[in-house]
Enzyme design. Structure first.
Site, PDB file in Angstrom:
ATOM      1  N   GLU B 282       0.886  -1.174   0.000  1.00  0.00           N
ATOM      2  CA  GLU B 282       0.000   0.000   0.000  1.00  0.00           C
ATOM      3  C   GLU B 282       0.914   1.211   0.000  1.00  0.00           C
ATOM      4  O   GLU B 282       1.657   1.423   0.955  1.00  0.00           O
ATOM      5  CB  GLU B 282      -0.866  -0.041   1.251  1.00  0.00           C
ATOM      6  CG  GLU B 282      -1.880   1.047   1.331  1.00  0.00           C
ATOM      7  CD  GLU B 282      -2.867   0.935   0.199  1.00  0.00           C
ATOM      8  OE1 GLU B 282      -2.900   1.895  -0.595  1.00  0.00           O
ATOM      9  OE2 GLU B 282      -3.553  -0.090   0.080  1.00  0.00           O
ATOM     10  N   CYS B 316      -1.672   8.990   3.593  1.00  0.00           N
ATOM     11  CA  CYS B 316      -1.524   8.646   2.184  1.00  0.00           C
ATOM     12  C   CYS B 316      -2.772   9.064   1.410  1.00  0.00           C
ATOM     13  O   CYS B 316      -2.729   9.277   0.205  1.00  0.00           O
ATOM     14  CB  CYS B 316      -1.229   7.168   2.012  1.00  0.00           C
ATOM     15  SG  CYS B 316      -2.285   6.094   2.954  1.00  0.00           S
TER      16      CYS B 316
END
Lengths: 459, 518
Positions: B282, B316
């Site tokens: 990720e 993020c």
């Protein structure tokens, strides 16, 4: 983490509930005084919207989304495109009804349907909003006054996200106070509206919103917004005192409540404001802890010497959906009562407690529910006081027929009159429309022909 | 599905805030926490790696011990040895352990939130949400693993019995970031454990204290000593772990550069290695919010600001580019600029703070460099408050007039910086998003349902948010994960995630005997 285990002190008490038959008799009498022939309090302009919508959620959603976006559309074509997109989302059985809402010309392309929709939305807005600005609204306020109805001016605005916007809102409030104070001097004497047990009642009355006075609302840090809002509220309090006007601080969602209560009670307790202005705060009956807030306010009133008592406007509360959605999404116990009946019971209990708290406070009962109103009036009369010791409040538009009926009974009534342009008024307009098309709205129920005796029953 | 998220703390109540401040005081009295290397129940506590308070860099929060290369090897071997017994328990038994761990975290919520405030400078609301998400991952994956154990339906014909079962892959190396020191570290760990794998956890060097609290809770709840190891350290420890032949799955959340390096290393088959490594990565994003001409700026402006500046942009999912329809670009820019000045830039311990300090000095320098570079080539930089002198603060910034090829528009900054670009329409905005290498989150502000529907299909990102902020994905409600160079597609906290931690086995049995179906 768990809540405090210390038992709460008892809720502020009032007189016991008055006899039901008195409430119903008064309710029927007020209902009979509604001006329209059918005695249905919903104005034709929005009866067309309200009546068919309460049990048609998709259509209702489409209409609200159209109303919501209308002021953001720069051209009729743009609005027409939105209208098409909303209609396309409707289930097939509602599409014809959507087209028939008189919001669209149907065959004329986007520009024509958009123009029709814009006209309809503007018409709706005019029903709820007294004018584009205070100057435009003043004639309407003067007419109300002549007809025996006081008013409170409310300046609609876009959300405040910057300091400049907060400054502009404060400047608009200041300007409105000046204009109002100037205009009311020419108004004729209306003794019924100008005096109660505590003395003179200002003709000029402005409602202000704290979330518009500061961009620094932080729900975890009320002190940040309180300090910033105080910088702008203090000059307004001074202006109101200088002009002899009343300044009422509205309540909004619970996220800003601690801030608002701390701000208002803190400022009004300062020496500077001991002799004025007349000021007020709002108590929302739909909050499950509204008894606690009332206790806090009454304790403050008991220890704070001021020339005139604080006015407490009792409302049911306009952010029910918001509070519920937010609580559900974050896993919190909803801060609001689960049902309208619970809120209505809380409203009556708080009404009695407030009336019993006089002369420490002035009481304004703000509701469109005849039952809640009749209950308050009967309680006030049974306490041995004249009708003028109780203020009743309604909203412009929705409450117009009601204020006629109340004025006809020589009751002291005030109409809450928002002013602003269509863009800034949209949030207010949508909230009013939602309220009025809700299944449990008194006015909508009455418009649907619900039985009056049933509506006047104890909640 | 029926799943209830852990309720967030109601910070609008004064007594809730008081409770957290008490917890912070209690924690402060305990600092620094000692974080040992923990392998098969044995600890080695010889602090040589400190995590410090980003708001007061003199304060040591955790005194950790760096794992050595030998310890990396020991940890993987111990995990391999312990894995079979852990896997042999039924999923329900493992789930019970994880649910028990969730209960322990719940009891310690205030302390854990305080630790994230200190070690990572997460503001209270974000710190609390991090703990809640960690609890959610435990309970969500626990339940999902029980369901997964039942396998999948296959076509059955007379004379044969077909079964598809899942079994754990073996040893999972979890390489976790500091920005969600509880949720992300525990999410990957819980998914691996729930499906019967053993875990070797390498937390970020910035947040070993938070990781140790998680590991302690899992062991206390009943995760066998050998099935979960903790290896504090820096990048070298992670690199050694990822390269180890005994590791089957690498679960990684972090930067794109490190993620790509892991994928390369994982592709090598080492001597003695008899499996292919599976990587769950990720990675970063360059997340855009598209604002249409009909957007309600009352909503869009605060939502963009929260998405860009909340936790100083160190998520993020954070918004770093706004593509706004030219018809409302001017009022949008003016209001966002005005909002910038209202942001509370202060210590994470202060309630109501918007922009806390950055995690470390190098982050502060990175932001300053990027802004200086942009300004040097003609961009306009507007800055909010600078914040206190002590701590790694970076004033939040809005950058406009950015050249189309400027690095600021394509590289992830991970700080409180957002660029604003007017576009002729949302089709043009879409083209700019499509030109980016990333695909994590994206936002649309529009009140036209037809346009929203079209864009939600076309935006090349993993998580699309409509008329709301683009951060704060919640387990089971917004399963989270990116596309393109942002990630391999699995959605953490959603259906299908556990599949990355298992392999499927199909058993087909002949049930005929002497021509008879028996």
């Amino acid at each position: 983490m768990s809540a405090s285990v210390v038992a709460d002190p008892p809720a502020p008490a009032g007189a016991p509930p008055p006899p039901e038959q008195e409430i119903r008799a008064l309710g029927r009498s007020l209902d009979a005084a509604f001006p329209s022939a059918a005695r249905r309090p919903v104005h034709a302009a929005e009866r067309a919207l309200a009546a068919p919508l309460s049990d048609r959620p998709e259509l209702r959603a489409a209409l609200f989304r159209l109303v919501d976006v209308a002021p953001a559309c720069r051209t009729p074509t743009e609005l027409g495109e939105h209208l098409d997109a909303f209609l396309a989302e409707l289930p097939a059985h509602e599409r014809a009804a959507g087209l028939a809402l008189h919001l669209t010309g149907g065959r004329g392309g986007h520009a024509l349907s958009g123009r029709a929709a814009a006209v309809a939305v503007a018409r709706m807005a005019r029903f709820f909003i007294a004018g584009e600005d205070p100057a435009a609204a003043l004639p309407a306020l003067a007419r109300l006054w002549s007809g025996g109805v006081a008013s409170s001016l409310d300046l609609l605005g876009e959300a405040t996200v910057t300091a400049a916007e907060a400054d502009r809102y404060a400047a608009r409030c200041d300007d409105a106070l000046v204009q109002l104070a100037q205009a009311v001097r020419a108004w004729p004497a209306r003794p019924l509206l100008e005096r109660d047990f505590a003395g003179r009642l200002p003709r000029a009355n402005l409602s202000v919103k704290v979330t518009a006075l500061t961009p620094l609302i932080r729900e975890a840090a009320p002190e940040i917004g309180r300090e910033d809002a105080a910088r702008r509220l203090r000059p307004l309090l001074r202006r109101a005192r200088e002009l002899g006007a009343h300044l009422h601080v509205d309540m909004e969602s619970i996220a800003s409540r601690e801030l608002i209560v701390g701000l208002v009670l803190g400022l009004l307790a300062e020496d500077e404001f001991r002799d004025g202005p007349d000021a007020g705060i709002v108590l929302q009956a739909y909050l499950t802890d509204s008894d606690e807030l009332l206790r806090e306010v009454l304790e403050w009133a008991a220890r704070t010497e001021r020339a005139t008592p604080l006015t407490v406007r009792l409302v049911k509360g306009a952010y029910w959906d918001h509070e519920l959605v937010e609580a559900r999404q974050r896993g919190w116990t909803p801060p609001v009562h689960a049902t309208k009946a619970d809120t209505d019971r809380s409203f009556e209990r708080l009404t009695r407690a407030l009336l019993a708290a006089r002369p420490a406070v002035r009481v304004a009962i703000a509701s469109h529910n005849l039952r809640s109103i009749a209950h308050a009036i009967v309680c006030n009369r049974r306490s041995g006081r004249p009708d003028t010791d109780l203020e009743l409040q309604v909203l412009r538009g929705l409450g117009d027929d009601l204020h006629h009926a109340l004025a006809a009974h020589r009751l002291r009534v005030r109409s809450y009159c928002p002013v602003g342009d269509l863009v800034s008024g949209m949030a207010y307009l949508v909230r009013r429309l939602l309220e009025n098309t809700a299944n449990d709205s008194f006015l909508a129920a009455r418009a649907d022909g619900a039985d009056l005796d049933r509506l006047l029953r104890a909640p | 599905m029926s799943f209830a998220n852990e309720p967030l703390l109601e910070l609008r109540r004064a007594w809730v805030r008081d409770g957290l401040e008490d917890a912070l005081r209690a924690l402060d009295a305990e600092l620094p926490l000692h974080v040992p290397v923990l392998i098969d129940g044995a600890t080695r506590d010889a602090p040589d790696l400190a995590s410090t308070d980003p708001g007061a860099p003199e304060r040591v929060v955790a005194a950790a011990t760096r794992a050595t290369p030998t310890e990396v090897d020991d940890a993987v071997r111990a995990a391999s040895a312990a894995q079979a017994a852990w896997a042999a328990r039924r999923a329900a038994a493992r789930a019970a352990v994880l649910v028990r761990a969730a209960g322990l975290l719940r009891e310690r919520r205030a302390r854990l939130a305080a630790l994230a405030v200190r070690e990572c400078a997460k503001p209270w609301a974000e710190a609390d949400a991090d703990v809640c998400e960690a609890i959610d991952f435990l309970t969500y994956y626990a339940a999902d693993a029980v369901r997964l154990e039942r396998g999948e339906e296959l076509v059955q014909l007379p004379g044969e019995r077909n079964e598809l079962r899942y079994r754990p892959r073996g040893v999972v190396a979890v390489v976790a970031p500091w920005n969600f020191p509880f949720a992300i570290a525990l999410g990957m760990t819980a998914a691996a454990l729930a499906t019967g794998n053993a875990v070797v956890l390498k937390p970020a060097e910035q947040s070993p204290g938070c990781a140790f609290e998680l590991v302690r809770a899992l062991h206390e709840a009943g995760v066998p000593a050998g099935a979960l190891a903790l290896l504090p350290g820096e990048g070298d420890v992670g690199a050694a772990l990822v390269a180890h032949a005994g590791v089957h799955v690498i679960a990684f959340t972090g930067s794109s550069a490190v993620g790509q390096q892991i994928l390369r290393v994982a592709a090598d088959v080492r001597p003695g290695q008899r499996h292919l490594k599976h990587v769950v990565a990720e990675m970063g994003g360059k997340n855009c919010v598209l604002v249409d001409a009909d957007a309600d700026l009352d909503d869009a402006v605060p939502a963009v600001a929260y998405s860009a500046f909340g936790f100083a942009g160190q998520k993020c999912s954070a918004c770093s580019r706004v593509l706004v329809h030219e018809a409302i670009a001017a009022p949008f820019a003016e209001r966002l600029r005005g909002l910038l000045d209202t942001l509370v830039v202060d210590q994470a311990t202060r309630f109501g703070v918007d922009v806390p300090p950055l995690i470390e000095r190098s982050a502060q320098e990175r932001i300053a460099d990027a802004l200086a570079q942009a300004a040097a080539v003609g961009a306009t930089v507007a800055r909010g408050a600078a914040g206190p002198d002590e701590g790694w603060f970076a004033a939040p910034a809005i950058v406009t007039d950015v050249a189309a090829d400027a690095p600021l528009l394509s590289t992830e900054l991970f700080g409180p910086v957002v660029t604003v670009e007017p576009v002729p329409d949302l089709q043009a905005a879409l083209a700019r998003v499509e030109a980016l290498p990333f695909g994590l989150t994206g936002g649309i502000f529009s009140r036209n349902p037809a346009r929203v529907r079209e864009l939600t299909w076309k935006l090349p990102v993993g998580n699309v948010y409509v008329n709301r902020h683009i951060t704060g994905a919640t387990v089971a409600r917004q399963p989270f994960g990116g596309t393109r160079l942002s990630g391999g597609g699995p959605k953490a906290g959603g259906p299908g995630y556990l599949h990355h931690f298992v392999e499927s086995v199909v058993v087909s049995e002949n049930t005929t005997r002497h021509g008879l179906v028996v």
